[in-house]
Design a protein around this motif. Structure first.
Motif, PDB file in Angstrom:
ATOM      1  N   ARG A  69       0.852  -1.132  -0.126  1.00 33.24           N
ATOM      2  CA  ARG A  69       0.018  -0.068  -0.061  1.00 33.24           C
ATOM      3  C   ARG A  69       0.791   1.252  -0.127  1.00 33.24           C
ATOM      4  NH1 ARG A  69      -3.087   2.709   4.311  1.00 33.24           N
ATOM      5  NH2 ARG A  69      -2.004   1.325   5.680  1.00 33.24           N
ATOM      6  N   ARG A  70       0.570   2.244  -0.701  1.00 36.30           N
ATOM      7  CA  ARG A  70       1.444   3.351  -1.014  1.00 36.30           C
ATOM      8  C   ARG A  70       1.027   4.376   0.032  1.00 36.30           C
ATOM      9  NH1 ARG A  70       2.293   7.122  -6.275  1.00 36.30           N
ATOM     10  NH2 ARG A  70      -0.060   6.941  -6.303  1.00 36.30           N
ATOM     11  N   ILE A  71       1.853   5.028   0.770  1.00 38.02           N
ATOM     12  CA  ILE A  71       1.402   5.893   1.916  1.00 38.02           C
ATOM     13  C   ILE A  71       1.939   7.062   1.640  1.00 38.02           C
ATOM     14  CG2 ILE A  71       1.786   6.563   4.220  1.00 38.02           C
ATOM     15  CD1 ILE A  71       0.470   3.786   3.730  1.00 38.02           C
ATOM     16  N   ALA A  72       2.927   7.491   0.541  1.00 34.81           N
ATOM     17  CA  ALA A  72       3.499   8.861   0.515  1.00 34.81           C
ATOM     18  C   ALA A  72       4.322   8.649  -0.875  1.00 34.81           C
ATOM     19  CB  ALA A  72       4.503   9.007   1.458  1.00 34.81           C
ATOM     20  N   ARG A  73       4.643   9.728  -1.437  1.00 32.69           N
ATOM     21  CA  ARG A  73       5.002   9.954  -2.923  1.00 32.69           C
ATOM     22  C   ARG A  73       5.801  11.272  -3.122  1.00 32.69           C
ATOM     23  NH1 ARG A  73       0.396  10.408  -7.074  1.00 32.69           N
ATOM     24  NH2 ARG A  73      -0.724  12.502  -6.273  1.00 32.69           N
ATOM     25  N   LEU A  74       6.577  11.472  -4.069  1.00 30.71           N
ATOM     26  CA  LEU A  74       6.903  12.769  -4.708  1.00 30.71           C
ATOM     27  C   LEU A  74       5.934  13.510  -5.321  1.00 30.71           C
ATOM     28  CD1 LEU A  74       9.434  14.588  -4.862  1.00 30.71           C
ATOM     29  CD2 LEU A  74      10.027  13.435  -7.034  1.00 30.71           C
ATOM     30  N   VAL A  75       5.918  14.526  -5.245  1.00 33.73           N
ATOM     31  CA  VAL A  75       4.755  15.402  -5.961  1.00 33.73           C
ATOM     32  C   VAL A  75       5.013  15.092  -7.700  1.00 33.73           C
ATOM     33  CG1 VAL A  75       4.028  17.631  -6.823  1.00 33.73           C
ATOM     34  CG2 VAL A  75       4.293  16.760  -4.344  1.00 33.73           C
ATOM     35  N   PRO A  76       3.860  14.467  -8.067  1.00 34.57           N
ATOM     36  CA  PRO A  76       4.163  14.179  -9.534  1.00 34.57           C
ATOM     37  C   PRO A  76       4.319  15.431 -10.612  1.00 34.57           C
ATOM     38  CG  PRO A  76       2.055  13.114  -8.535  1.00 34.57           C
ATOM     39  CD  PRO A  76       2.773  14.131  -7.622  1.00 34.57           C
ATOM     40  N   ILE A  77       5.094  15.375 -11.494  1.00 37.69           N
ATOM     41  CA  ILE A  77       5.249  16.329 -12.690  1.00 37.69           C
ATOM     42  C   ILE A  77       5.003  15.719 -13.958  1.00 37.69           C
ATOM     43  CG2 ILE A  77       6.736  17.728 -11.213  1.00 37.69           C
ATOM     44  CD1 ILE A  77       8.495  16.069 -14.077  1.00 37.69           C
ATOM     45  N   PRO A  78       4.472  16.673 -14.953  1.00 40.94           N
ATOM     46  CA  PRO A  78       4.288  16.177 -16.174  1.00 40.94           C
ATOM     47  C   PRO A  78       5.766  15.882 -16.946  1.00 40.94           C
ATOM     48  CG  PRO A  78       3.795  18.401 -16.109  1.00 40.94           C
ATOM     49  CD  PRO A  78       4.298  17.906 -14.582  1.00 40.94           C
ATOM     50  N   LEU A  79       5.617  14.597 -17.693  1.00 40.73           N
ATOM     51  CA  LEU A  79       6.899  14.448 -18.565  1.00 40.73           C
ATOM     52  C   LEU A  79       6.357  14.814 -19.924  1.00 40.73           C
ATOM     53  CD1 LEU A  79       7.949  10.690 -17.127  1.00 40.73           C
ATOM     54  CD2 LEU A  79       8.536  13.273 -16.689  1.00 40.73           C
ATOM     55  N   ALA A  80       6.672  15.902 -20.474  1.00 40.27           N
ATOM     56  CA  ALA A  80       6.598  16.346 -21.569  1.00 40.27           C
ATOM     57  C   ALA A  80       7.189  15.468 -22.846  1.00 40.27           C
ATOM     58  CB  ALA A  80       6.980  17.797 -21.721  1.00 40.27           C
ATOM     59  N   MET A 114       0.709  11.398   1.582  1.00 35.92           N
ATOM     60  CA  MET A 114       1.701  12.434   2.125  1.00 35.92           C
ATOM     61  C   MET A 114       2.445  12.421   0.721  1.00 35.92           C
ATOM     62  SD  MET A 114       0.531  13.210   4.926  1.00 35.92           S
ATOM     63  CE  MET A 114       1.781  14.312   5.078  1.00 35.92           C
ATOM     64  N   GLU A 115       2.836  13.779   0.471  1.00 35.50           N
ATOM     65  CA  GLU A 115       3.601  14.055  -0.715  1.00 35.50           C
ATOM     66  C   GLU A 115       4.756  15.107  -0.192  1.00 35.50           C
ATOM     67  OE1 GLU A 115       0.659  13.882  -4.447  1.00 35.50           O
ATOM     68  OE2 GLU A 115       1.145  16.040  -3.619  1.00 35.50           O
ATOM     69  N   LEU A 116       6.076  14.590  -0.669  1.00 34.15           N
ATOM     70  CA  LEU A 116       7.192  15.386  -0.541  1.00 34.15           C
ATOM     71  C   LEU A 116       7.322  16.415  -1.720  1.00 34.15           C
ATOM     72  CD1 LEU A 116      10.072  13.285   0.119  1.00 34.15           C
ATOM     73  CD2 LEU A 116       9.292  15.110   1.625  1.00 34.15           C
ATOM     74  N   ASP A 117       7.215  17.570  -1.603  1.00 38.75           N
ATOM     75  CA  ASP A 117       6.793  18.623  -2.567  1.00 38.75           C
ATOM     76  C   ASP A 117       8.437  19.434  -2.671  1.00 38.75           C
ATOM     77  OD1 ASP A 117       6.436  21.027  -4.246  1.00 38.75           O
ATOM     78  OD2 ASP A 117       4.994  22.086  -2.947  1.00 38.75           O
ATOM     79  N   PRO A 118       9.126  19.291  -3.689  1.00 41.89           N
ATOM     80  CA  PRO A 118      10.290  19.862  -4.165  1.00 41.89           C
ATOM     81  C   PRO A 118      10.484  21.271  -4.369  1.00 41.89           C
ATOM     82  CG  PRO A 118       9.825  18.661  -6.129  1.00 41.89           C
ATOM     83  CD  PRO A 118       8.538  18.398  -4.880  1.00 41.89           C
ATOM     84  N   ALA A 119       9.155  22.033  -4.599  1.00 46.96           N
ATOM     85  CA  ALA A 119       9.235  23.538  -4.888  1.00 46.96           C
ATOM     86  C   ALA A 119      10.243  24.201  -4.057  1.00 46.96           C
ATOM     87  CB  ALA A 119       7.931  23.881  -4.634  1.00 46.96           C
ATOM     88  N   PRO A 120      10.371  24.068  -2.819  1.00 44.68           N
ATOM     89  CA  PRO A 120      11.258  24.802  -1.732  1.00 44.68           C
ATOM     90  C   PRO A 120      12.766  24.636  -2.315  1.00 44.68           C
ATOM     91  CG  PRO A 120       9.599  23.969  -0.441  1.00 44.68           C
ATOM     92  CD  PRO A 120       9.290  23.390  -1.640  1.00 44.68           C
ATOM     93  N   LEU A 121      13.089  23.305  -2.558  1.00 49.01           N
ATOM     94  CA  LEU A 121      14.241  22.791  -3.271  1.00 49.01           C
ATOM     95  C   LEU A 121      14.667  23.800  -4.379  1.00 49.01           C
ATOM     96  CD1 LEU A 121      15.636  19.219  -3.668  1.00 49.01           C
ATOM     97  CD2 LEU A 121      15.668  20.748  -5.637  1.00 49.01           C
ATOM     98  N   TRP A 122      13.711  23.885  -5.363  1.00 49.60           N
ATOM     99  CA  TRP A 122      14.188  24.510  -6.687  1.00 49.60           C
ATOM    100  C   TRP A 122      14.254  25.998  -6.155  1.00 49.60           C
ATOM    101  CZ3 TRP A 122      15.988  21.697  -9.700  1.00 49.60           C
ATOM    102  CH2 TRP A 122      15.578  20.470 -10.335  1.00 49.60           C
TER     103      TRP A 122
END
Length: 763
Positions: free
Chosen positions: A536-547, A653-661
């Motif tokens: 069962r998936r509990i958390a992930r990285l926020v998805p982004i589009p693969l253009a 739960m999602e890890l959002d990398p926006a602050p990293l960027w």
């Protein structure tokens, strides 16, 4: 268990074929004054002995305690038997019987044989095919079991009287060494019009003069050239159309390795292992290696000479040689003589070959030292087909055939607690590799007499491996189990580390490029709670589009664009970044959802940061190129981690990398050097995922975290995540013999399939 009769039958299972086990038994029996016989069957060594109870007990104890160094005794069973005739102990002919996975891989030349080829008084002085019971080709020449000469590619070489005496003498170290040979009766080298030692001398002279040659080894041909000449290595890259992927280098000994790279005690042990793998080592940047051997990389792949031919060739050349797989771009490695000349035309200037056929292609294994242990990155020659053990409560599991995935493909043949993870079979992206994949599976099933009761495949219906397995299951009327990609990754780590089938759930942290999740979307950075049967998936990285879909995996700038647009928007996008790229077109694709699937991919996150730092080309020439450059750039720099945020969305739960960027863009604008930014990125990703996994563990009352996925081939990331999890008080399970990348996927698929089938039977 004490036996009251005078005779008994003893069955020994494990790695007991091709390791000198029968002459070892013969010597023991003579030592203890026992009569009887020993023979090989397909799945064991069987011993009939007669003698006093005490002598037999001492004999059995010595079977385990004094076994040959390459043997592995896993089970000894004793049953009373009818008295054997005669007063002597002898070695009987091998029987057939059920085949097991207990055959030995190909073994590097032992010290005794190395001394022999260097001794002018020895019969095998400078003979390129010298071997004995403790070394030489094994799996690469086997065509059937039991492992005897008539079932190997050596059957065409009739033994001369001298070799026959050695082969028949149980006291000799070449007793029943199936590849035994000498200059009189064995294989011979060829190089153009030259044969034997003259061929070797001519080839060495050509290499010293700057030639690029094909050299036939144990599991296939290598392309060899002077590893210290930038001009020669650059020419090899031009001919082979391999612009950037690192090239493996062969050296004569540990001293030569230390002249090129840093070698720790554990790395020296890995280099010297009988499997003789390629070991990734931190290179001396001011050393003699040509820069083009591993452009932009901090590490280089070195291996020691592992055949007499290699020992003699390196000694004659007097320096390190590039030894890379002999093939054209995206084609399988050449291993048949009849195809070598045509397949390598225009790439090599000549072929140093020989007349001993190779039964199957076996590329060199690749390992690196990380988190205090040896981590297999590619399972190959010298490692396969050594079987791996599953936990004890898999005893009685039905035989499974698992097909892995399309990249770094490998299959797994399991039976009960034994699982045979095949050698690296290639990437299934060309018809030639697909054909070789099918042939390799048929070969393995035939050699090991494997009859699966179910087939396990990846959940992705578009994978060629999945399609192959599906067709096979339909053809044979077998159950087909489709296994989610990341569940299989974690199950592989669980099974390798002995986690019981009924041991309950763990937290699984799976970081890789892409794999199909059980919700039909693309995953690649997931925190799971799973056992073998369920996940069962509990958390992930926020998805982004693969253009562009798959194109984005090859063009990191597309992924960077998606990440930055998500983090800062078009208005915050640096005007000097990605100049000349079709940004408007790609943004339109994303806005319309046109061939721009969402993906939570750790691998693409690393690609994007490499693109931001100027470390990634516009189009990758090989998988992992950008991530490897990023790891090399970070080096050993210690830096404050880039921040990542945690949020809840869609029940996850999602890890959002926006602050990293945003922080990375500020660093870039401030002129922070790329190595410091790369180090901050690594630290931030490690901290964020380790802390998230620890949070999941606490919330679910779990104390163990298993790591897997190709991104964990990054040693810095693996070590940082493992250390941080340990600091949280968690037990951490890591991949070792089973590759963390998709090369280990089939191992996990098979374990899941076996566990599910056993559960369906109420076990």
């Amino acid at each position: 268990m004490e036996r009251t009769g005078e005779a008994e039958e003893i069955t020994v299972r494990g790695i007991v074929q091709g390791v000198g086990f029968r002459p070892f038994v013969w010597r023991l029996a003579r030592r203890f004054g026992l009569a009887g016989s020993v023979s090989n069957t397909g799945d064991a060594v069987r011993i009939h002995i007669r003698g006093p109870v005490e002598a037999r007990a001492a004999f059995v104890a010595a079977l385990v305690a004094e076994a040959p160094p390459l043997a592995r005794v896993e089970q000894v069973t004793r049953v009373p038997a009818a008295p054997v005739e005669g007063a002597e102990f002898h070695i009987a002919e091998s029987g057939l019987g059920t085949v097991s996975v207990g055959i030995v891989p190909d073994l590097a030349t032992c010290p005794a044989c190395r001394s022999e080829i260097a001794d002018p008084k020895a019969r095998r002085f400078r003979y390129a095919f010298t071997n004995c019971t403790d070394c030489g080709p094994r799996f690469s020449i086997v065509e059937g079991l039991p492992y005897d000469r008539p079932r190997t590619t050596m059957r065409a070489f009739a033994l001369c009287p001298d070799c026959r005496r050695e082969y028949d003498d149980p006291a000799d170290r070449r007793f029943h060494a199936q590849p035994i040979a000498c200059p009189t009766c064995g294989p011979r080298l060829r190089f153009g019009a030259f044969e034997g030692d003259a061929a070797l001398a001519a080839a060495a002279s050509a290499l010293k003069a700057g030639a690029i040659l094909a050299v036939k080894g144990i599991g296939g041909f290598h392309i060899a050239c002077d590893a210290t000449s930038e001009a020669v290595v650059a020419e090899l890259r031009r001919r082979k159309q391999r612009p950037a992927k690192p090239l493996a280098v062969m050296v004569a000994d540990l001293a030569a390795a230390r002249a090129l790279a840093e070698v720790s005690a554990l790395e020296a042990e890995a280099l010297s292992d009988p499997s003789a793998p390629i070991v990734l080592l931190r290179r001396h940047l001011d050393g003699p290696l040509a820069p083009s051997v591993a452009p932009g990389q901090s590490h280089v792949g070195l291996m020691l000479t592992y055949t007499p031919l290699h020992h003699l060739l390196l000694a004659s050349v007097g320096g390190p040689l590039v030894m890379t797989s002999a093939n054209r771009a995206n084609a399988p490695q050449v291993f048949r003589d009849e195809e070598a000349e045509a397949a390598l035309a225009g790439i090599v200037d000549g072929l140093l070959t020989h007349d001993r056929p190779i039964a199957r292609r076996l590329e060199d294994g690749v390992v690196r030292i990380a988190a205090g242990g040896v981590r297999v990155m590619r399972r190959g020659r010298g490692q396969a087909p050594r079987a791996l053990d599953w936990p004890a409560d898999f005893e009685g599991a039905p035989p499974i055939l698992a097909l892995g995935s399309d990249l770094k493909s490998a299959a797994c043949l399991s039976h009960g607690r034994k699982a045979l993870l095949t050698h690296h079979l290639g990437d299934l992206d060309t018809p030639a590799v697909e054909d070789e994949f099918a042939r390799a599976l048929a070969d393995m099933a035939d050699v090991f007499a494997h009859h699966p009761e179910a087939v396990a495949v990846d959940l992705h219906p578009g994978y060629r491996a999945t399609q192959f397995g599906t067709a096979l299951a339909v053809e044979r009327g077998l159950p087909l189990l489709a296994i989610p990609h990341h569940h299989a990754h974690i199950a592989a780590t669980l099974a390798e580390n002995g986690w019981p089938r009924l041991g309950g759930p763990v937290v699984g942290l799976a970081l890789d490029g892409l794999g199909l999740g059980d919700d039909g979307t693309l995953w690649g950075a997931e925190v799971l709670v799973c056992d073998y049967r369920e996940s069962r998936r509990i958390a992930r990285l926020v998805p982004i589009p693969l253009a562009g879909g798959d194109v984005a995996s090859r063009e990191p700038w597309r992924v960077l664009l998606a990440h930055l647009d998500t983090a800062v928007g078009e208005d915050g996008f640096p005007a000097d970044l990605l100049d000349g790229k079709p940004l408007a077109t790609v943004r339109a694709m994303i806005a319309k959802g046109l061939n721009a699937p969402l993906a939570s991919s750790a691998g693409r996150l690393f690609d994007a940061m490499a693109a931001l730092l100027g470390l990634a080309p516009d189009r990758l020439s090989f998988e992992g190129e950008a991530a490897m450059a990023l790891e090399a750039c970070a080096g050993d720099i210690m830096a404050a981690p880039y921040p990542m945020a945690v949020r809840e969305a869609d029940g996850l739960m999602e890890l959002d990398p926006a602050p990293l960027w945003r922080t990375a863009l500020a660093d870039r604008a401030a002129g922070v050097p790329a190595p410091a930014m790369a180090a901050r990125f690594h630290a931030g990703v490690a901290a964020a995922f380790a802390d998230l996994a620890a949070w999941v563990a606490e919330g679910h009352g779990l104390s163990t975290v298993a790591l897997s996925g190709g991104v964990f081939q990054n040693a810095r990331l693996l070590e940082d995540v493992a250390a941080r999890l340990s600091a949280h008080g968690l037990a951490v399970l890591l991949p070792a013999e089973v590759p963390a990348n998709d090369g280990g996927l089939a191992f996990g698929q098979a374990a899941i399939a076996a566990a599910r089938l056993m559960a369906s039977e109420g076990r």
